[in-house]
Design a protein around this motif. Structure first.
Motif, PDB file in Angstrom:
ATOM      1  N   ALA A 270       0.823  -1.212   0.000  1.00  0.00           N
ATOM      2  CA  ALA A 270       0.000   0.000   0.000  1.00  0.00           C
ATOM      3  C   ALA A 270       0.859   1.265   0.000  1.00  0.00           C
ATOM      4  N   GLU A 271       2.073   1.153   0.558  1.00  0.00           N
ATOM      5  CA  GLU A 271       2.986   2.295   0.582  1.00  0.00           C
ATOM      6  C   GLU A 271       3.721   2.476  -0.745  1.00  0.00           C
ATOM      7  N   GLY A 272       3.481   1.613  -1.705  1.00  0.00           N
ATOM      8  CA  GLY A 272       4.110   1.736  -3.009  1.00  0.00           C
ATOM      9  C   GLY A 272       5.295   0.833  -3.231  1.00  0.00           C
ATOM     10  N   ASN A 273       5.557  -0.080  -2.292  1.00  0.00           N
ATOM     11  CA  ASN A 273       6.650  -1.050  -2.449  1.00  0.00           C
ATOM     12  C   ASN A 273       6.118  -2.263  -3.189  1.00  0.00           C
ATOM     13  N   ALA A 274       6.244  -2.250  -4.504  1.00  0.00           N
ATOM     14  CA  ALA A 274       5.596  -3.268  -5.324  1.00  0.00           C
ATOM     15  C   ALA A 274       6.484  -4.477  -5.597  1.00  0.00           C
ATOM     16  N   SER A 275       7.788  -4.360  -5.447  1.00  0.00           N
ATOM     17  CA  SER A 275       8.680  -5.485  -5.720  1.00  0.00           C
ATOM     18  C   SER A 275       8.918  -6.295  -4.451  1.00  0.00           C
ATOM     19  N   ARG A 276       9.379  -7.527  -4.625  1.00  0.00           N
ATOM     20  CA  ARG A 276       9.660  -8.355  -3.458  1.00  0.00           C
ATOM     21  C   ARG A 276      10.756  -7.719  -2.601  1.00  0.00           C
ATOM     22  N   GLY A 277      11.784  -7.174  -3.253  1.00  0.00           N
ATOM     23  CA  GLY A 277      12.844  -6.525  -2.507  1.00  0.00           C
ATOM     24  C   GLY A 277      12.360  -5.314  -1.742  1.00  0.00           C
ATOM     25  N   GLY A 278      11.484  -4.517  -2.363  1.00  0.00           N
ATOM     26  CA  GLY A 278      10.938  -3.349  -1.687  1.00  0.00           C
ATOM     27  C   GLY A 278      10.090  -3.724  -0.490  1.00  0.00           C
ATOM     28  N   ILE A 279       9.289  -4.787  -0.633  1.00  0.00           N
ATOM     29  CA  ILE A 279       8.462  -5.262   0.477  1.00  0.00           C
ATOM     30  C   ILE A 279       9.353  -5.746   1.615  1.00  0.00           C
ATOM     31  N   ALA A 280      10.396  -6.510   1.261  1.00  0.00           N
ATOM     32  CA  ALA A 280      11.307  -7.042   2.280  1.00  0.00           C
ATOM     33  C   ALA A 280      11.987  -5.919   3.045  1.00  0.00           C
ATOM     34  N   GLY A 281      12.446  -4.890   2.330  1.00  0.00           N
ATOM     35  CA  GLY A 281      13.086  -3.769   2.999  1.00  0.00           C
ATOM     36  C   GLY A 281      12.145  -3.030   3.924  1.00  0.00           C
ATOM     37  N   TYR A 282      10.879  -2.916   3.530  1.00  0.00           N
ATOM     38  CA  TYR A 282       9.896  -2.183   4.339  1.00  0.00           C
ATOM     39  C   TYR A 282       9.606  -2.893   5.652  1.00  0.00           C
ATOM     40  N   ILE A 283       9.498  -4.228   5.610  1.00  0.00           N
ATOM     41  CA  ILE A 283       9.107  -4.964   6.817  1.00  0.00           C
ATOM     42  C   ILE A 283      10.307  -5.533   7.569  1.00  0.00           C
ATOM     43  N   GLY A 284      11.526  -5.332   7.041  1.00  0.00           N
ATOM     44  CA  GLY A 284      12.712  -5.779   7.744  1.00  0.00           C
ATOM     45  C   GLY A 284      12.960  -7.270   7.656  1.00  0.00           C
ATOM     46  N   ARG A 285      12.643  -7.865   6.532  1.00  0.00           N
ATOM     47  CA  ARG A 285      12.893  -9.289   6.317  1.00  0.00           C
ATOM     48  C   ARG A 285      13.749  -9.464   5.061  1.00  0.00           C
ATOM     49  N   LYS A 286      14.330 -10.642   4.910  1.00  0.00           N
ATOM     50  CA  LYS A 286      15.039 -10.973   3.688  1.00  0.00           C
ATOM     51  C   LYS A 286      14.032 -11.286   2.584  1.00  0.00           C
ATOM     52  N   ALA A 287      14.384 -10.946   1.363  1.00  0.00           N
ATOM     53  CA  ALA A 287      13.485 -11.206   0.246  1.00  0.00           C
ATOM     54  C   ALA A 287      13.179 -12.687   0.106  1.00  0.00           C
ATOM     55  N   THR A 288      14.158 -13.535   0.424  1.00  0.00           N
ATOM     56  CA  THR A 288      13.945 -14.985   0.325  1.00  0.00           C
ATOM     57  C   THR A 288      12.951 -15.489   1.356  1.00  0.00           C
ATOM     58  N   ASP A 289      12.721 -14.718   2.415  1.00  0.00           N
ATOM     59  CA  ASP A 289      11.780 -15.139   3.455  1.00  0.00           C
ATOM     60  C   ASP A 289      10.331 -14.833   3.100  1.00  0.00           C
ATOM     61  N   LEU A 290      10.117 -14.142   1.992  1.00  0.00           N
ATOM     62  CA  LEU A 290       8.764 -13.687   1.667  1.00  0.00           C
ATOM     63  C   LEU A 290       8.016 -14.598   0.699  1.00  0.00           C
ATOM     64  N   GLN A 291       8.662 -15.656   0.222  1.00  0.00           N
ATOM     65  CA  GLN A 291       8.007 -16.522  -0.756  1.00  0.00           C
ATOM     66  C   GLN A 291       6.681 -17.068  -0.220  1.00  0.00           C
ATOM     67  N   HIS A 292       6.718 -17.577   1.006  1.00  0.00           N
ATOM     68  CA  HIS A 292       5.498 -18.179   1.560  1.00  0.00           C
ATOM     69  C   HIS A 292       4.392 -17.152   1.812  1.00  0.00           C
ATOM     70  N   PRO A 293       4.645 -16.059   2.556  1.00  0.00           N
ATOM     71  CA  PRO A 293       3.543 -15.111   2.788  1.00  0.00           C
ATOM     72  C   PRO A 293       2.996 -14.491   1.515  1.00  0.00           C
ATOM     73  N   LEU A 294       3.852 -14.221   0.546  1.00  0.00           N
ATOM     74  CA  LEU A 294       3.344 -13.669  -0.714  1.00  0.00           C
ATOM     75  C   LEU A 294       2.476 -14.674  -1.438  1.00  0.00           C
ATOM     76  N   THR A 295       2.889 -15.938  -1.452  1.00  0.00           N
ATOM     77  CA  THR A 295       2.093 -16.983  -2.106  1.00  0.00           C
ATOM     78  C   THR A 295       0.744 -17.160  -1.409  1.00  0.00           C
ATOM     79  N   VAL A 296       0.751 -17.143  -0.083  1.00  0.00           N
ATOM     80  CA  VAL A 296      -0.493 -17.300   0.667  1.00  0.00           C
ATOM     81  C   VAL A 296      -1.447 -16.139   0.376  1.00  0.00           C
ATOM     82  N   LEU A 297      -0.936 -14.919   0.337  1.00  0.00           N
ATOM     83  CA  LEU A 297      -1.786 -13.764   0.043  1.00  0.00           C
ATOM     84  C   LEU A 297      -2.309 -13.802  -1.386  1.00  0.00           C
ATOM     85  N   GLU A 298      -1.498 -14.321  -2.311  1.00  0.00           N
ATOM     86  CA  GLU A 298      -1.983 -14.508  -3.677  1.00  0.00           C
ATOM     87  C   GLU A 298      -3.094 -15.549  -3.725  1.00  0.00           C
TER      88      GLU A 298
END
Length: 508
Positions: A270-298
């Motif tokens: 919602a803040e405009g971080n549309a890439s996986r890297g941008g999302i990871a930087g915003y929430i303080g996680r590694k981009a590789t850690d976001l595969q599962h939550p992004l898939t679940v939300l999809e």
């Protein structure tokens, strides 16, 4: 069987009603299975209840209960439907499914099981039991014409019901998603005729029918001047069910277990971080850690991933539900103040944020939907198959250019280049002029050298809610490669906003 007419109480949904009635009226021998899915509040229950009533079929709404209680409730409902002297005694789910198939021995009978995931939560083997019951050659199936419809709102579950190695894969003759209303249908449903106001309201409540009826009690803005007051009294009001709805949308899906993480991911987008890297930087996680939550939300239908047509392997994420974007951008940061009924103060200081984080991006998405669904066929000199945002890089200057719209034609049958029908820029709060057109022209020149795309018919699209400068309108009057779009064009209003500026719309 004559297919019944759609009840007057159902708005729009002509396609869905036609598919359901065709499925229910199938005279061929043999029981058949259909699956209906969609997020809550889209009107699935109303559709299926009215279908069962119109066809004199059987409707059963499951609840969160144990397997034994659910079987007892189903037996009671079957007893009442068949006119039996009492409830049917169902020994197990195998007997229950056979009892449903037995309803269709004399002819086609609609059987609806609503909120099917509740039953499976208590009886994990139920899909396998239904698979066995529908085995080809089994007398209970071949001697029945039950039209069994399974419905559910848990998209991650319903999406996997017929996928991969799932038991029911290959058994269903109907797979019907019930989507939110598109932006034009939503404006009609809310009774809004002003295109600018329609965009503003859609950017908050989207196309979910229940949000007007039950959630704000038919309270719609009484004209553009009432919009701010409507937001405060209907959306930011703790006494209205819509106030907490965005939170409940996440809590309702059983796969969304880590609510804090999923809220943070959605806030990042919602803040405009549309890439996986941008999302990871915003929430303080590694981009590789976001595969599962992004898939679940999809899978839950709350996020959509859109590949960049010009950058292989790159994609961006977008929130599908406008109310969630509004909640994350406006409501969540000020939740305490809103609960203290200071909605007016919150809204006054949040208007700029609403415009940049909510209204602008949703306006861009409306323009992309217009190019695919509502633009006349001759506007783009071809059928638009895909529309998305994209980034074009300029190797000579090592710069990149963001495009709000890239309209692609249908893929060629062979190995030829794909038609690039249009590139565009979309602005909500600014009148567009010659400089905007010149920028698009330069980007188009960059794309002339890009392999894999046919740019011979690429047109330049400018879309603005504020309109266009007089010199731009004059300069493009004789240019068939330029398209100007305003809200009146998007909503098909012949005598609306766009008529105040001659030459808007397709310049041919």
């Amino acid at each position: 069987m004559i297919q019944p007419s759609k009840p007057k109480g159902i708005f729009d949904r002509d396609v869905e009603w036609a598919e359901l009635t065709q499925f229910a009226a199938d005279e061929r021998p043999g029981a058949t299975l259909g699956v209906v899915s969609g997020r809550r509040r889209q009107g699935k229950t109303l559709l299926l209840y009215e279908l069962a009533r119109a066809t004199e079929g059987f409707y059963f709404g499951a609840t969160e209960a144990t397997a034994a209680e659910s079987l007892r409730r189903l037996g009671e409902a079957l007893g009442a439907y068949t006119g039996a002297p009492g409830p049917l005694q169902l020994a197990g789910w195998g007997a229950a499914v056979d009892a449903l198939l037995a309803l269709g021995r004399e002819g086609p009978v609609t059987v609806v099981i609503d909120e099917f995931p509740y039953l499976v939560r208590a009886a994990r083997d139920l899909p396998s039991i239904i698979q066995h019951a529908l085995t080809p050659g089994r007398p209970e199936r071949t001697q029945s014409r039950t039209r069994l419809l399974l419905c559910g709102s848990a998209l991650s579950f319903m999406g996997g019901l017929l996928a991969g190695s799932a038991p029911l894969r290959g058994r269903a003759g109907l797979e019907l998603p019930v989507q939110p209303l598109d932006y034009r249908a939503a404006a009609m449903f809310w009774g809004i005729e002003d295109p600018l106001l329609a965009v503003k309201v859609f950017s908050i409540v989207g196309g979910t029918p229940a949000y007007r009826r039950e959630y704000v009690q038919d309270d719609a803005p009484d004209g553009p001047e009432d919009f701010d007051r409507w937001v405060v009294r209907a959306v930011l009001n703790p006494a209205r069910p819509l106030f907490r709805e965005a939170r409940y949308l996440l809590a309702e899906d059983p796969d969304l277990r880590d609510a804090a993480l999923y809220h943070s991911v959605l806030a990042a987008v919602a803040e405009g971080n549309a890439s996986r890297g941008g999302i990871a930087g915003y929430i303080g996680r590694k981009a590789t850690d976001l595969q599962h939550p992004l898939t679940v939300l999809e899978d839950a239908g709350l996020l959509v991933r859109e590949p960049d047509p010009f950058r292989s392997g790159r994609s961006s994420y977008r929130i599908t539900e406008p109310l969630i974007t509004f909640y994350q951008a406006v409501m969540r940061p000020a939740w305490t103040a809103l609960e203290q009924r200071r909605g007016g103060d919150v809204w006054r200081r949040s208007k700029r944020r609403y415009t940049s984080a909510v209204l602008g991006p949703r306006f861009e998405e409306i323009v992309r939907q217009w190019t695919i669904r509502f633009a006349d066929l001759d506007v783009f000199d071809g059928v638009v198959a895909e529309a998305s945002a994209a980034t074009v890089t300029d190797p000579s200057t090592r710069t990149s250019h963001e495009l709000d719209l890239v309209a692609l034609g249908e893929p060629p049958l062979g190995d030829g280049p794909r038609p690039l029908l249009a590139i565009g820029e979309v602005k909500w709060g600014r009148r567009m002029g010659q400089a905007d057109l010149e920028r698009l022209r330069r980007v188009r020149e960059l794309l002339l050298r890009r392999p894999g795309f046919d740019t011979t018919r690429t047109r330049l699209l400018l879309a603005s809610a504020e309109g266009f400068t007089e010199d731009l309108i004059t300069s493009v009057a004789t240019r068939p490669d330029v398209i100007l779009v305003d809200p009146g064009v998007l909503y098909g209003v012949e005598d609306g906003f766009s008529t105040s500026l001659p030459g808007l719309g397709w310049q041919g």
